[in-house]
Design an enzyme around this catalytic site. Structure first.
Site, mmCIF file in Angstrom:
data_model
loop_
_atom_site.group_PDB
_atom_site.id
_atom_site.type_symbol
_atom_site.label_atom_id
_atom_site.label_comp_id
_atom_site.label_asym_id
_atom_site.label_seq_id
_atom_site.Cartn_x
_atom_site.Cartn_y
_atom_site.Cartn_z
ATOM 1 N N CYS A 187 0.840 -1.195 0.000
ATOM 2 C CA CYS A 187 0.000 0.000 0.000
ATOM 3 C C CYS A 187 0.881 1.253 0.000
ATOM 4 O O CYS A 187 1.518 1.543 -0.997
ATOM 5 C CB CYS A 187 -0.997 -0.049 1.161
ATOM 6 S SG CYS A 187 -2.374 1.118 0.972
ATOM 7 N N HIS A 201 -3.456 -5.342 0.888
ATOM 8 C CA HIS A 201 -2.861 -5.785 2.146
ATOM 9 C C HIS A 201 -2.875 -7.312 2.215
ATOM 10 O O HIS A 201 -3.864 -7.904 2.623
ATOM 11 C CB HIS A 201 -3.625 -5.183 3.334
ATOM 12 C CG HIS A 201 -3.353 -3.729 3.510
ATOM 13 N ND1 HIS A 201 -2.294 -3.263 4.257
ATOM 14 C CD2 HIS A 201 -3.964 -2.641 3.010
ATOM 15 C CE1 HIS A 201 -2.280 -1.945 4.218
ATOM 16 N NE2 HIS A 201 -3.279 -1.540 3.465
ATOM 17 N N GLU A 228 -1.474 -9.144 4.303
ATOM 18 C CA GLU A 228 -1.358 -9.597 5.688
ATOM 19 C C GLU A 228 -2.696 -9.742 6.413
ATOM 20 O O GLU A 228 -2.738 -10.295 7.512
ATOM 21 C CB GLU A 228 -0.443 -8.635 6.477
ATOM 22 C CG GLU A 228 -1.036 -7.276 6.765
ATOM 23 C CD GLU A 228 -0.897 -6.245 5.644
ATOM 24 O OE1 GLU A 228 -1.084 -5.053 5.934
ATOM 25 O OE2 GLU A 228 -0.616 -6.622 4.491
#
Length: 182
Positions: free
Chosen positions: A72, A160, A162
């Site tokens: 990002c 993202h 994660e």
């Protein structure tokens, strides 16, 4: 094998560290004002964060000659510092997005082809990739969802990987770790 996460003060930075730990990698999260000479790593993750005004020494970390994954804001920093172009996104906030993979041979996102569902923020986004980079993923929300310069081992994703909402996010980290080991 050690990967350092550069904390750009994003809300998910701790999850990036966890994803690396879950992949069996020694990891550490350090603040983005850490002097580059104090960083001992086989790879770096530039985390997400609130804005370009708080990127600390990220430009210097790109010169450490190790693979870098920008997530990002981290991807936007990479594009901005290497003469790409970053601008405001039309969509804005977080959304569940279907991303189309444009390059099946890409070492970071190619294995996700032909498409994957991700969680992404599009307040700002890369509008033009820097010289040497390949545009590797797109969506109907954002033209440039991912970019790679495999020759310099610099990679970026707008989304993202994660967070739990992203399908196959751990695979992105594993692909990056493979680049750090090569």
């Amino acid at each position: 094998m050690r990967v350092v996460v550069i904390d750009n003060h994003g809300q998910f930075t701790h999850l990036e560290g966890r994803a690396l730990r879950d992949a069996g990698v020694d990891q550490e999260i350090v603040d983005n004002d850490t002097p580059p000479e104090e960083i001992d790593a086989d790879g770096l993750v530039l985390s997400g964060g609130p804005d370009m005004d708080r990127i600390g020494r990220c430009a210097e970390y790109l010169e450490l000659d190790v693979p870098v994954l920008g997530i990002c804001l981290g991807m936007q920093v990479m594009a901005d510092q290497l003469d790409g172009r970053v601008g405001s996104g039309e969509y804005g906030g977080y959304a569940d997005v279907t991303v189309e993979i444009l390059d099946e041979a890409d070492p970071l996102v190619g294995s996700l082809a032909p498409e994957t569902r991700v969680w992404a923020s599009h307040a700002d986004e890369v509008k033009e990739v820097p010289d040497g980079f390949t545009h590797t993923a797109t969506s109907d929300v954002c033209g440039i969802e991912a970019m790679s310069d495999a020759d310099r081992d610099l990679y970026g994703v707008q989304w993202h990987p994660e967070v739990a909402h992203t399908e196959r996010g751990q695979e992105v980290f594993e692909n990056f770790i493979a680049r750090c080991r090569s």
